[in-house]
Design an enzyme around this catalytic site. Structure first.
Site, PDB file in Angstrom:
ATOM      1  N   TYR A 188       1.987  18.156 -36.167  1.00 49.13           N
ATOM      2  CA  TYR A 188       2.439  18.249 -37.497  1.00 49.13           C
ATOM      3  C   TYR A 188       1.752  20.175 -37.719  1.00 49.13           C
ATOM      4  O   TYR A 188       3.219  20.299 -39.041  1.00 49.13           O
ATOM      5  CB  TYR A 188       1.969  17.311 -38.470  1.00 49.13           C
ATOM      6  N   LYS A 192       4.249  22.694 -39.084  1.00 48.51           N
ATOM      7  CA  LYS A 192       4.126  23.664 -40.012  1.00 48.51           C
ATOM      8  C   LYS A 192       4.143  25.354 -40.031  1.00 48.51           C
ATOM      9  O   LYS A 192       3.802  26.340 -40.890  1.00 48.51           O
ATOM     10  CB  LYS A 192       2.736  23.601 -41.010  1.00 48.51           C
ATOM     11  N   VAL A 219      -1.669  15.769 -52.140  1.00 47.42           N
ATOM     12  CA  VAL A 219      -1.213  15.021 -53.698  1.00 47.42           C
ATOM     13  C   VAL A 219      -1.255  13.362 -52.656  1.00 47.42           C
ATOM     14  O   VAL A 219      -0.807  13.071 -51.624  1.00 47.42           O
ATOM     15  CB  VAL A 219       0.506  16.037 -53.560  1.00 47.42           C
ATOM     16  N   THR A 221       0.665  11.389 -52.136  1.00 44.92           N
ATOM     17  CA  THR A 221       1.978  10.368 -51.552  1.00 44.92           C
ATOM     18  C   THR A 221       1.604   9.579 -50.209  1.00 44.92           C
ATOM     19  O   THR A 221       0.649   9.488 -50.133  1.00 44.92           O
ATOM     20  CB  THR A 221       2.815  11.515 -51.406  1.00 44.92           C
TER      21      THR A 221
END
Length: 273
Positions: A188, A192, A219, A221
């Site tokens: 990941y 990015k 956040v 999520t």
């Protein structure tokens, strides 16, 4: 002002849906919410209190054929805003594998790149591209200074960036990626880093547009909750992307934006990559 056309990928939930919700309240803006699952996209629109300016389209950003089908030139003739939000994090909750690393790059990096390559040609002067990145994509996430320097090379283009990423996947496959200076079990982060580097490249190549990347923050999520207890709401997480899409950014392009503190809810500032 003519009607603004804005595309939001991965717009059916989380930060993507919060971005759609905010943009749907912008004057003279038509929001094209895209979702890999069309039924999920339609359900997302049904959840909005103001949805008259929002349309749902099926789109899998990791599939070039799907991107080509989502060709909006015939209907709108142009695009004003492209927000590449769709992404995955397969490093947590399951075994790290070469296939997961490949899938992560396919969605997070190559999907974003192919969206940019497909829709930037439809943008007029002043159009905006917002690529959702992450603080996980800071260069310091990569142990090797030599690899870091390859991402920041002033002569880097998307072909050379592709070679770097193919080398990473090859190193993952043969099990040597950690000793060669890549982060351990963090595809990941690599994806990015690549998104931020690609954003810088595209900004250099398209000086008539404003192309930036950003971290929306930690956040609440499904993805944000993988590694602890996030501090931001989805609407707070949408603030930086929405500002970069339609707000005052002082003519800045080719930069990485984030909030300086973990609890900040302001709409972002340029950060050192």
């Amino acid at each position: 002002m003519s009607n603004r056309i804005a595309i939001v990928t991965g717009g059916n939930r989380g930060i993507g849906l919060a971005i759609v919700r905010a943009l749907s309240n912008s004057p003279k803006t038509t929001v094209l919410l895209t979702s890999r699952d069309i039924s999920a996209g339609k359900a997302a629109i049904a959840s909005l209190t103001s949805a008259s300016s929002v349309q749902c389209h099926q789109l899998d950003t990791s599939d070039k054929r799907s991107i080509h089908k989502f060709y909006v030139k015939r209907e709108y003739g142009k695009i004003d805003v492209l927000i590449n939000n769709a992404g995955v994090n397969l490093d947590h909750g399951q075994k790290f594998t070469a296939e997961n690393a490949r899938r992560t790059l396919d969605v997070n990096y190559y999907g974003t790149l192919h969206m940019c390559q497909s829709f930037i040609p439809l943008m007029q002067d002043g159009g905006r591209v917002v690529n959702i990145a992450s603080v996980a994509g800071h260069l310091r996430s990569i142990p090797s200074e030599d690899i870091q320097s390859r991402f920041t090379d002033s002569n880097l283009d998307v072909n050379k960036l592709d070679e770097i990423l193919k080398g990473y996947l090859s190193d993952v496959v043969d099990g040597t990626y950690v000793q060669k200076g890549w982060p351990n079990m963090r595809s990941y982060s690599v994806s990015k880093v690549a998104v931020i580097a690609m954003t810088n490249i595209l900004a250099r190549e398209n000086k008539h547009l404003y192309i930036n990347s950003c971290c929306p923050g930690w956040v609440k999520t499904d993805m944000g909750g993988l590694v602890g207890k996030p501090t931001k709401s989805e609407d707070d997480g949408a603030k930086i992307p929405v500002r970069l899409a339609v707000g005052d950014i002082g003519g800045v392009s080719g930069e990485f934006w984030e909030n300086p503190g973990i609890h900040d809810t302001e709409d972002g500032r340029v950060s050192k990559w």
